[in-house]
Design a protein around this motif. Sequence first.
Motif, mmCIF file in Angstrom:
data_model
loop_
_atom_site.group_PDB
_atom_site.id
_atom_site.type_symbol
_atom_site.label_atom_id
_atom_site.label_comp_id
_atom_site.label_asym_id
_atom_site.label_seq_id
_atom_site.Cartn_x
_atom_site.Cartn_y
_atom_site.Cartn_z
ATOM 1 N N THR A 299 -7.649 1.893 3.086
ATOM 2 C CA THR A 299 -7.137 1.201 1.894
ATOM 3 C C THR A 299 -7.616 1.881 0.616
ATOM 4 O O THR A 299 -6.892 1.916 -0.386
ATOM 5 N N LEU A 302 -5.457 4.778 -0.071
ATOM 6 C CA LEU A 302 -4.176 4.355 -0.615
ATOM 7 C C LEU A 302 -4.264 4.194 -2.133
ATOM 8 O O LEU A 302 -3.382 4.649 -2.875
ATOM 9 N N TRP A 305 -4.517 7.570 -3.675
ATOM 10 C CA TRP A 305 -3.206 8.240 -3.692
ATOM 11 C C TRP A 305 -2.381 7.799 -4.903
ATOM 12 O O TRP A 305 -1.726 8.613 -5.551
ATOM 13 N N THR A 434 -7.105 -4.160 -1.859
ATOM 14 C CA THR A 434 -6.119 -3.079 -1.868
ATOM 15 C C THR A 434 -4.951 -3.414 -2.785
ATOM 16 O O THR A 434 -4.511 -2.575 -3.591
ATOM 17 N N VAL A 438 -4.131 -1.279 -6.126
ATOM 18 C CA VAL A 438 -2.864 -0.546 -6.212
ATOM 19 C C VAL A 438 -2.010 -1.054 -7.368
ATOM 20 O O VAL A 438 -1.495 -0.266 -8.180
#
Length: 453
Positions: A299, A302, A305, A434, A438
Motif C-alpha cells: 500500500t 501505491l 507511485w 492507503t 492516495v
Amino acid sequence: MSVSVPSNPDGTRFDDLHQILQQGGMRRAARMLNALQPAEIAHLLESLPPKERELAWNLVEAEYDGEVLTYLHDDVREHLIQLMDTGELVAAVGSLDTDDLADIFQDLPVAITQEVVNSLDQQRRDRLEKALSFPEDSAGGLMNTDTVTVRPEMTLDVVMRYLRRLKDGLPDITDNLIVVNRKGNYLGVLYLTDLVTHDPEDSVAEAMTLDIQAIPATWSAREVATRFEQHDLVTAPVIDEDGGLLGRITVDDVMDVIREEAEHQFMGQAGLSETEDMFAPVLLSARRRALWLGVNLLTAFLAAWVIGRFEATIQQVVALAVLMPVVASMGGIAGTQTLTLAIRGIAVGQLSIKNARWLLWKEMAVAGINSVIWALVVALIARLWFHDTNIALVIGAAISINLLAAAFSGAMLPLLLERFGIDPALAGGVILTTVTDVVGFLSFLGLATIFLL
C-alpha cells in the motif's frame, strides 16, 4: 509459616515475584504464587519472560494447574502444556468444568485428548461431546451443561430439600433454578430469592419467572454478550432449536467474551492477534508480523507511485513536498475517527447496512464542517509561510477533498469488509490509510499541476 501477599497493584506484585525468582527464593515464590487466585497466577505468568515463566509454572501447585490454564492466552497456554507430562495434564484438566475443558480441549496434544476423554465418566463425556459440537464463539460453545432443573408441579419445600441434598454439588454462580417440563423443554426460571421468600407450600409454577428468554445455542458470542448487558443477567439458559434445555451461560464467561473482543479491537489495529504472547520467541513473532508488514509495504508503494506521477510538478514547486504530509495526515486522522466509530458500532450491534446511510450522512456533514474550518486554517498558514496565494488555495481545496473522502471511506469500509468476511478491526486501518494517502496526494498534486504550472 504464612506469606503475606501484597495487596498493591499488579505491577508491584510482578516486581516482587521477579526479584524473588532472580534471588533463587523458590519456596517464597511458591508460597506467594499459590496464595493467589488462579486468574491472578495466570496474569503473573504472562508477565514473566520465558525462563522465569517456566520456573514459576513449576512452582504452582497441581490442584491449581487446570484453572490457571483456562485463564491463559492461547500462545502461553500451548507453551506451558508442552512442559507438562501426560499424567499431570490429564489430572489438571480432568477436574475442570465442562465449558472450561471444552475451551482448552483443542489445545491439548492429540495423544493426550483420548486419555482425557477416557478419564471422564460417561455423564461428563457426553457433556463434553455436546459442548464440542458447537463453534467456540457461539452460545453453545460458551455454555456449561451443569444445570439444576426443577419441574413446575413441585412444591418449594421439595425443592429446598432437594438443594440441601446437593450441598457442594450446586454449580458455581447459581442465582436461579431452571424450570423444565417432562420433555426437558425450557419453561422459565425460579430465582433463589423467590424460593426462600415464598410460602414453602407454593408450587414452582406459582413462584417461577417467565420473563427470562432462553438463548438459542446458535447465537454468536457477541449476541450473547449484548443480551447479558441489556438485561443485567447473571446466568441464562441455552436451548436447542426445539426448545430443549442444553445448558446455561454464566456472567464470568460473558466477561471473557467482552475482554477478548476489546483486546481484538485494540490489537487488530496493529495487525496483531489478541492471543499473542508478549514474550514469544523472536523468530515466531517476526514471522507473524512479516505478512502484515508486507501488505503495508504494498500500500505504501501505491501511494509512492501516485507521488511519482507528479515528479515534474514537485521539482518545479518545492513547497509541495513540504506540504504533502499535512494533507495525508489530516485525512488519516479524520478517517480513523470515523472508522473507529463504525467498527465499534458493528461490534456492539448498533450499525448495519440498514442504518449505514444515516451514519454516512452524519459523518459527511461533520467532515464538511471540519473541512471548511481546517482548510481555511491550513491555507492561511501556507500563505504566511510561502507567500503564495495559489499554493494556499490548492492545499485548502486538497484538505477539503481528503477529509470528505476519509469520512466516506471510514464509514463504509467496515461494512464492506464485513460483507466479504474480512475483519474490519484487522484490515480497516491499513486500507483506510492507503485511501487517504492516495486521495490526498492525488488531489493536492493534481490541483497543483492544473493551477500552479
